[in-house]
Scaffold this active site. Sequence first.
Site, PDB file in Angstrom:
ATOM      1  N   CYS B 223       0.531  -1.075  -0.067  1.00  0.00           N
ATOM      2  CA  CYS B 223      -0.025   0.089  -0.455  1.00  0.00           C
ATOM      3  C   CYS B 223       1.613   1.074  -0.358  1.00  0.00           C
ATOM      4  O   CYS B 223       0.511   2.268  -0.577  1.00  0.00           O
ATOM      5  CB  CYS B 223      -1.209   0.455   1.506  1.00  0.00           C
ATOM      6  N   CYS B 244      27.680  -4.623   4.238  1.00  0.00           N
ATOM      7  CA  CYS B 244      27.884  -5.206   5.572  1.00  0.00           C
ATOM      8  C   CYS B 244      26.923  -4.800   7.348  1.00  0.00           C
ATOM      9  O   CYS B 244      27.443  -3.462   7.049  1.00  0.00           O
ATOM     10  CB  CYS B 244      28.870  -6.090   6.369  1.00  0.00           C
TER      11      CYS B 244
END
Lengths: 398, 398
Positions: B223, B244
């Site tokens: 949505c 990372c």
Amino acid sequence: MAEPSRLEQLERRVRELEEELARERGGGGRRARIESMSPEVTDSNPYSRLMALKRMGIVKDYEKIRTFTVAVVGVGGVGSVTAEMLTRCGIGKLLLFDYDKVELANMNRLFFQPHQAGLSKVQAAEHTLRNINPDVQFEVHNYNITTLDNFEHFMDRISNGALEEGQPVDLVLSCVDNFEARMAINTACNELGQIWMESGVSENAVSGHIQLIIPGESACFACAPPLVVAANIDEKTLKREGVCAASLPTTMGVVAGILVQNVLKYLLNFGTVSYYLGYNAMQDFFPTMSMKPNPQCSDQNCRKQQENYKKREAAQPKQEVIEQKEEIVHEDNDWGIELVSEISEDELKAASGPVLELPEGITVAYTIPNKEENLVTEETVAESEESLEELMAKMRNM
Amino acid sequence: MAEPSRLEQLERRVRELEEELARERGGGGRRARIESMSPEVTDSNPYSRLMALKRMGIVKDYEKIRTFTVAVVGVGGVGSVTAEMLTRCGIGKLLLFDYDKVELANMNRLFFQPHQAGLSKVQAAEHTLRNINPDVQFEVHNYNITTLDNFEHFMDRISNGALEEGQPVDLVLSCVDNFEARMAINTACNELGQIWMESGVSENAVSGHIQLIIPGESACFACAPPLVVAANIDEKTLKREGVCAASLPTTMGVVAGILVQNVLKYLLNFGTVSYYLGYNAMQDFFPTMSMKPNPQCSDQNCRKQQENYKKREAAQPKQEVIEQKEEIVHEDNDWGIELVSEISEDELKAASGPVLELPEGITVAYTIPNKEENLVTEETVAESEESLEELMAKMRNM
């Protein structure tokens, strides 16, 4: 989807158990010690995701974590998770204090496991934590800090038990569940000028808080009644005799999490360190505040630390490392302690005068009667159906 | 089916090894199963502190926890602690989904231990959790839910995997770390009308959030762009290739704690269930909000669920079990996805029009360009130095 057969499952389980047993006996499954923290991104580096905090611009010098010593008093629902988080973060040294044994009745909180039932909490915790991170140094004390001898030993270890023997610890964390132990930590830290953090979870398991106490700079545990988070239901934070407190791994986990987060922010110097952060689980409400010390605090060492702090402040006019958001000033009240089942706004006003300016959602664990009004009102006594003496005796046993 | 004698041998061997291991560890071994939850206050009752929630007036019928089934997708830093909390609370059944292996690089989060490195996360988790609470039923799936076959199987288990086979689970929890898996859960839950909760932690480790999604009633993941908590520093919540991510046991513990607290409140009907609760660890700030679904959501099943919800609402005009605090209405935007390194107020306005009414401290993980403005502005492209196509390809790989 092909599920492994029962036979395969069992074979795998036998292999696992044999390996586990071998590790348990030989210590071979433990990871090796690591000399210095590396930022290298490999699957075998237990520190890569922590060292990444530097690359992300959050922490300047993460490796510094290895130089710190933290004492955790109380290794229960909050203390055990607190110790585990610090261990996994790679803290330099942990001192653990507790005199309790692991029971099956503790299994609704994180950390301890049923096979540890019967072991002392500090012993069981040390075993698990060493396996998790052998780089951390551990010193455990299986005793009650509130007896005279143990208290002296506790004071000595706080003063001398850092990584470099003879140096004081960097921080003391109170994760205890009773009033007497909190007061013992408060007394020790006031005398030593030791910075500490307090934590607590309500008996009904749905609220908790953490608090940073810098002797002389912020209110100590004797300056004001301990502050708790109101859950808008009948509750008391301090453990009473004969009452089986409720507890939840969720609330304890959140309180340990915000406590250790505050520890990391304080030690590694990032973000805003909170003086007081509450957690109301029923409404997901997290009040914050800060409190100045009470110039008439009943603890003479607190008053002495306040003088020292003023002198330091005067010498260094521009010291504002941690910003104070709100200030609550206390006035003279040399008080007895009164337990009431619920504290109304009016009782609070009548009892403790200017302590009232508490943010929405924070209240006191008990009130302080005004000196002039001479102890407890009829109504309150009727409510609790106990004399003040009885209540005071109960408080001492908590 | 293999010959029973071999099975029996293996079963006996497993029991022996488990007992041996328990002895080695110095404790009493696995606890026996418990037929029904008792409020009895004894050291050996693992449920006494949970049943006390009834006496404290918090939960009416705590035992009901045993009737519920929860699916946890992603057994990493948040999911593993989530599963442990639910296990310790005595949930009826847990379904765990993950395809990852335990690595030493995970040791900066709670739950997994170094000796489990190399095992699949679901296998290692099941083993630990069964030991903690043998009353819970476990069903684990060591696969990636986003591949076509696995997705079908995942849908099937969500629809049929409750305690009573053939019944749907009570709740799905998303504890994954990438966009594709979140979208897969969203797609499945929209199709099935399955209520779920989403959780997330930022790449810089210092913010996180949880979100309750009731298909048709509250905004789904398609949505609107996923909402994240602003840390006022360069950040993205969604995992990118080659980066990372930093992580902390504190932030992950807090997010797991507020997630499972929300689960308990939802399942056991106490307190206020949060639609969205954020956590900004730098400032100890916890924003809340709620969001209506987008009538032009790109997921047709979401639009269908919205129609169903409207019909149910019309039939039952006084249904207000969970109160909505704030409402944010979305307008028509059939959008492409744009990754930017930091989203300014102006970009937000230019990109997604009325989605703007976000409470302080909450922002979106990426913005949606207006249809008319035809994709990405020069400036944004320059900033990210990548084409929209490249960014879209990256998003798919996340």
